[in-house]
Scaffold this motif. Structure first.
Motif, mmCIF file in Angstrom:
data_model
loop_
_atom_site.group_PDB
_atom_site.id
_atom_site.type_symbol
_atom_site.label_atom_id
_atom_site.label_comp_id
_atom_site.label_asym_id
_atom_site.label_seq_id
_atom_site.Cartn_x
_atom_site.Cartn_y
_atom_site.Cartn_z
ATOM 1 N N ASN A 255 77.459 24.651 72.070
ATOM 2 C CA ASN A 255 78.284 24.694 70.864
ATOM 3 C C ASN A 255 79.676 24.172 71.208
ATOM 4 O O ASN A 255 80.483 24.873 71.832
ATOM 5 N N LEU A 256 79.967 22.939 70.821
ATOM 6 C CA LEU A 256 81.247 22.321 71.174
ATOM 7 C C LEU A 256 82.408 22.840 70.330
ATOM 8 O O LEU A 256 83.553 22.410 70.510
ATOM 9 N N LYS A 257 82.117 23.782 69.433
ATOM 10 C CA LYS A 257 83.189 24.418 68.650
ATOM 11 C C LYS A 257 83.432 25.860 69.111
ATOM 12 O O LYS A 257 84.054 26.646 68.396
ATOM 13 N N GLN B 140 95.987 18.819 79.366
ATOM 14 C CA GLN B 140 96.742 19.704 78.464
ATOM 15 C C GLN B 140 98.021 19.039 77.966
ATOM 16 O O GLN B 140 98.365 19.129 76.777
ATOM 17 N N ASN B 141 98.730 18.362 78.862
ATOM 18 C CA ASN B 141 99.970 17.689 78.466
ATOM 19 C C ASN B 141 99.711 16.565 77.474
ATOM 20 O O ASN B 141 100.443 16.415 76.484
ATOM 21 N N SER B 142 98.658 15.787 77.708
ATOM 22 C CA SER B 142 98.353 14.686 76.796
ATOM 23 C C SER B 142 97.841 15.204 75.456
ATOM 24 O O SER B 142 98.083 14.585 74.416
ATOM 25 N N ALA B 143 97.126 16.326 75.477
ATOM 26 C CA ALA B 143 96.657 16.926 74.220
ATOM 27 C C ALA B 143 97.833 17.408 73.369
ATOM 28 O O ALA B 143 97.756 17.395 72.134
ATOM 29 N N SER C 198 83.715 8.268 70.269
ATOM 30 C CA SER C 198 85.058 8.331 70.832
ATOM 31 C C SER C 198 85.593 9.739 70.588
ATOM 32 O O SER C 198 85.111 10.455 69.697
ATOM 33 N N VAL C 199 86.567 10.135 71.395
ATOM 34 C CA VAL C 199 87.114 11.483 71.288
ATOM 35 C C VAL C 199 88.617 11.395 71.507
ATOM 36 O O VAL C 199 89.099 10.617 72.340
ATOM 37 N N ASN C 200 89.390 12.157 70.704
ATOM 38 C CA ASN C 200 90.833 12.165 70.921
ATOM 39 C C ASN C 200 91.199 13.263 71.924
ATOM 40 O O ASN C 200 90.350 14.061 72.329
ATOM 41 N N PHE C 201 92.460 13.298 72.323
ATOM 42 C CA PHE C 201 92.855 14.227 73.378
ATOM 43 C C PHE C 201 92.722 15.683 72.949
ATOM 44 O O PHE C 201 92.324 16.533 73.755
ATOM 45 N N SER C 202 93.023 15.983 71.707
ATOM 46 C CA SER C 202 92.889 17.362 71.232
ATOM 47 C C SER C 202 91.431 17.808 71.258
ATOM 48 O O SER C 202 91.101 18.904 71.726
ATOM 49 N N GLU C 203 90.538 16.936 70.754
ATOM 50 C CA GLU C 203 89.102 17.262 70.754
ATOM 51 C C GLU C 203 88.582 17.404 72.180
ATOM 52 O O GLU C 203 87.802 18.318 72.478
ATOM 53 N N LEU C 204 88.999 16.513 73.056
ATOM 54 C CA LEU C 204 88.542 16.554 74.442
ATOM 55 C C LEU C 204 88.927 17.863 75.103
ATOM 56 O O LEU C 204 88.114 18.497 75.798
ATOM 57 N N ASN C 205 90.130 18.308 74.851
ATOM 58 C CA ASN C 205 90.617 19.560 75.441
ATOM 59 C C ASN C 205 89.860 20.764 74.895
ATOM 60 O O ASN C 205 89.400 21.629 75.654
#
Length: 501
Positions: free
Chosen positions: A128-130, A10-13, A28-35
């Motif tokens: 559903n990843l969204k 959460q902090n890194s996102a 690849s995935v960024n921190f926001s997407e991963l969270n």
């Protein structure tokens, strides 16, 4: 102090929403997407009525998808169990039975392995990843630091895998220790060697989430071709590795660092004894890098002792395992459970403190035999873990690993540590990897790029070891068999020498 490991994500996102968090060969995935995708996976679990504090298996190749599932499991207040897609169905079924696993996340390809297991299979591509908006925070918010985070399955002497359960608290303590000790920043490019079923991967994953750095999941097949691994490190400007020594020894034996431009700043190793010859090869080429030898069984949350290389060693010496990690006490007990404090005196290495596992899941008998009351403390309940490893303090007061209690043999009336024979062999020029076994005689199995002869090795060992410790049988292999964690596979070698008798 944070309650669970998701605080790191959460902090890194928040700090680095668009920065790449994890990369594999496919995505690849960024921190926001991963969270957000981890929350969506948790929402899917909730739609299946997977309730809090349950183990959820993850049967996927080492990938970004697998880590998303680990984190989604945590967001649902559960704990994850990494499973190896290369395991035979019989071993997977033994793990399912032992842990009473009811749910496993997998893909269509690997679902076939478990089609007759009776477990509920969740197909990753059907999630559903969204769907983050359907996520209910209740389970996650009720997770506390003593709840389980993951289970790593280790081999059991009876053939049934032991599920080592590790809490959020222990893992948080480990990651905080690592960041304080090595002063990590957010600029790490971490190249992950360890499979997710091996607990070295825990540092790779959660160090990434804690610092906001980037994790590169090296394709596992590259490790069959060490030159390809070196090229990968160079291409991706990797500056951090936490690897088992066998992988590093292969690179050193082939002299693959000659003429390449690598950016390594942290070279950390654990999982088996590091030959000083291999360490010196890396140290001579990365003079400004931090090198560290970490030690610890799975039951002590990856590592419980460490040594940062701060002086020169000859190839014939052994590296210390050093000193206890934060909030952990590592000490030695003799055969009568008395504390060993004298220098150069062997004792069983025991551990107490925050690093201890919760125990073996669904197995109170094995838990009670390994995690016992501290015999030095009769005043109140206090668990220790008996590692089965032998160690001693050197003249500097540093802990030195000697070998396994069960690798100690009696030969010709002498008590002998097989690990000492291996260390001596690995110090010799021409010996790239070595394993000593005992089947009524001492057997040295080794690999050598220069095809070092039995006579040559025996003559040189005779300058280091007493006569009663010298091997009487030698087996040279083209390559040493490794298990899935990258360590030397001693069981395969035992079968080999049995077949050759």
């Amino acid at each position: 102090m944070q309650k669970n490991m998701l605080s790191y994500l959460q902090n890194s996102a928040l700090r680095f929403p668009l920065k790449t968090a994890i990369r594999d060969e496919d995505e690849s995935v960024n921190f926001s997407e991963l969270n957000s995708q981890a929350k969506a996976i948790a929402a899917h679990f909730q739609s299946l009525n997977i309730t809090k504090n349950r183990p959820v298996g993850v049967l996927l190749p080492k990938s970004v998808k697998a880590i998303k599932c680990f984190l989604g499991t945590l967001y649902n207040g559960c704990f994850y169990v990494p499973l190896d897609v290369k395991n035979p169905a019989s071993r997977l079924e033994a793990i399912i039975k032992n842990l009473n696993l009811e749910f496993i996340v997998t893909d269509a390809k690997h679902a076939q392995i478990l089609k007759n297991s009776g477990v509920n299979l969740i197909i990753f591509d059907e999630i559903n990843l969204k769907g983050e908006d359907k996520f209910d925070r209740a389970n996650y918010e009720n997770t506390i630091d003593t709840d389980p985070l993951y289970i790593i399955n280790t081999s059991g002497s009876t053939g049934t895998p032991k599920g080592v359960a590790i809490s959020h608290k222990s893992a948080i303590n480990y990651i905080e220790w690592a960041c304080e000790t090595f002063s990590f920043k957010d600029d790490l490019k971490i190249a992950s060697q360890a499979p997710f079923i091996f607990d070295n991967s825990v540092l790779d994953i959660y160090l990434t989430l804690k610092t906001g750095s980037t994790l590169f999941l090296i394709p596992q097949e590259l490790f069959t071709f060490p030159i390809k691994v070196v090229e990968y490190l160079e291409k991706n400007e990797i500056n951090f590795i936490f690897w088992v020594p066998s992988v590093m020894a292969n690179i050193a034996a082939l002299d693959l660092l000659r003429g390449v431009n690598l950016s390594l700043e942290f070279i950390i190793f654990a999982g088996e004894v590091m030959p000083v010859k291999t360490m010196n090869y890396f140290k001579s080429r990365f003079k400004n890098a931090v090198l560290a030898n970490l030690y610890g069984p799975t039951e002590t949350t990856v590592d419980c002792a460490y040594y940062v290389v701060d002086r020169d060693f000859s190839d014939e010496e052994s590296l210390p395992i050093g000193y206890p990690c934060k909030n952990t006490d590592v000490f030695l007990l003799d055969e009568n459970d008395a504390l060993v404090t004298a220098r150069n005196t062997l004792g069983e290495l025991c551990v107490r403190g925050a690093s201890l596992a919760l125990g073996y899941y669904n197995d109170p008998v094995k838990t009670a035999s390994a995690f016992t009351q501290n015999p030095l403390n009769p005043a109140y309940p206090e668990r220790i873990y008996r590692t089965g490893d032998l160690a001693y303090y050197n003249e500097r007061g540093e802990l030195m690993y000697k070998g396994r209690k069960d690798f100690q043999i009696k030969h010709m009336g002498y008590r002998i540590e097989l690990g000492e024979i291996e260390t001596a062999a690995l110090s010799l020029g021409g010996v790239d990897s070595a394993c000593a076994l005992y089947d009524g005689a001492i057997v040295l199995i080794y690999t050598s790029q220069t095809a070092a002869s039995q006579r040559e090795i025996l003559l040189n060992l005779g300058k280091i070891l007493p006569k009663y410790m010298l091997p009487t049988r030698f087996v040279m292999l083209d390559e040493m068999p490794l298990n899935v964690n990258g360590k030397i596979d001693r069981n395969k070698l035992k079968e080999l020498i049995k077949d050759q008798k």
